[in-house]
Design an enzyme around this catalytic site. Structure first.
Site, PDB file in Angstrom:
ATOM      1  N   SER A 227      10.105  -2.495   7.046  1.00  0.00           N
ATOM      2  CA  SER A 227       8.851  -3.115   6.632  1.00  0.00           C
ATOM      3  C   SER A 227       9.167  -4.456   5.996  1.00  0.00           C
ATOM      4  O   SER A 227      10.279  -4.677   5.487  1.00  0.00           O
ATOM      5  CB  SER A 227       8.138  -2.222   5.606  1.00  0.00           C
ATOM      6  OG  SER A 227       7.055  -2.894   4.985  1.00  0.00           O
TER       7      SER A 227
ATOM      8  N   TYR B  11       8.440   3.016  -1.747  1.00  0.00           N
ATOM      9  CA  TYR B  11       8.419   2.563  -0.360  1.00  0.00           C
ATOM     10  C   TYR B  11       9.316   1.340  -0.195  1.00  0.00           C
ATOM     11  O   TYR B  11      10.132   1.273   0.731  1.00  0.00           O
ATOM     12  CB  TYR B  11       6.980   2.242   0.042  1.00  0.00           C
ATOM     13  CG  TYR B  11       6.801   1.925   1.511  1.00  0.00           C
ATOM     14  CD1 TYR B  11       6.790   2.934   2.461  1.00  0.00           C
ATOM     15  CD2 TYR B  11       6.617   0.608   1.941  1.00  0.00           C
ATOM     16  CE1 TYR B  11       6.608   2.646   3.808  1.00  0.00           C
ATOM     17  CE2 TYR B  11       6.430   0.314   3.286  1.00  0.00           C
ATOM     18  CZ  TYR B  11       6.431   1.340   4.213  1.00  0.00           C
ATOM     19  OH  TYR B  11       6.248   1.046   5.542  1.00  0.00           O
TER      20      TYR B  11
END
Length: 263
Positions: free
Chosen positions: A129, A142
């Site tokens: 990401s 995350y």
């Protein structure tokens, strides 16, 4: 043949679609049988219900895949979850869940797959990401696990590149997926705009001025697994419309910006 984790929705489903269009045999895995079956019916991929956070599931997944096709050429490590919260707010359970799915799961899949990938001079692609490259507020777990996935793939490249294995990372920005749609719907309801307007706001300072479609990420994954990327190894590739190139301090000079509040 290729194995795609988290293949029932979003980027994983798009990667499976692209690979099937390129002529690959594809196994997709995930935890939701209904989603997997829908992708399998649409693409011709083989659905396999498995949780990458379970070492037993991973061993069975890789063993059954190789038994069926007698080889393994590519692995897409896409399965991932997000639990909101900064370091001070995250519970142990949420932290452990993200570690298990986003980092330990890919480690188990890679470890099980590597002997077969060495035989075929195969390739892995980790789906991280933009949050692996720039810290995003209120998703500390995350950020951390996707950054860890990035280094895991680079470590595979360094250790197994001499054996003919390639391992690379894609770092998507905002991408229209089921999970992102839920986040944009929540943002939109908070500030009183539609989901599409929320996406537009979230990508307003990306040079491309829009979110990605999942297929656009899938195409990059397909390229990385293909012979066309035969000398690409240990690469970390943002697929974010240029978002991480933007220097935040310059946003204040953008004529579109009006300050709503200062605290």
């Amino acid at each position: 043949m290729a194995l795609v984790t988290g293949g029932g929705t979003g980027i994983g489903a798009s990667a499976a679609t692209v690979l099937r269009e390129q002529g690959w045999e594809v196994v997709i895995c995930g935890r939701r049988r209904g989603c997997l079956d829908a992708v399998a019916e649409r693409t011709g991929a083989i659905a396999f219900e498995a949780d990458v956070a379970s070492p037993e599931d991973v061993r069975r997944l890789v063993a059954d895949t190789v038994a069926r096709f007698d080889r393994l050429d590519g692995v897409v490590l896409n399965a991932g979850i997000v639990r909101p919260g900064g370091v001070g707010e995250l519970s142990d359970d949420d932290w452990d869940a993200m570690i298990a799915t986003n980092l330990t799961g890919p480690f188990h899949v890679a470890r099980a797959a590597l002997p077969h990938l060495v035989e075929t001079h195969g390739s892995l692609v980790g789906v991280a990401s933009a949050a692996a490259l720039r810290a995003t507020a209120a998703i500390a777990g995350y950020n951390t696990t996707k950054a860890g996935l990035t280094m895991l793939m680079q470590s595979v490249a360094v250790d197994y590149g001499p054996s003919g294995v390639r391992a690379n990372i894609v770092c998507p920005g905002w991408t229209r997926t089921e999970m992102a749609d839920m986040e944009m719907t929540e943002l939109g309801s908070t500030i009183g705009v539609s989901m599409d307007h929320a996406y537009a706001l979230a990508t307003a300072f990306a040079p491309s001025r829009r979110p990605a479609e999942a297929d656009e990420i899938g195409q990059v994954i397909g390229w990385l697994l293909s012979p066309s990327a035969s000398y690409v190894n240990a690469a970390v590739i943002p697929v974010d419309g240029g978002l991480i190139a933007v220097e935040p301090g310059q946003i204040a000079f953008d004529p579109r910006v009006s300050v709503r509040t200062m605290t």
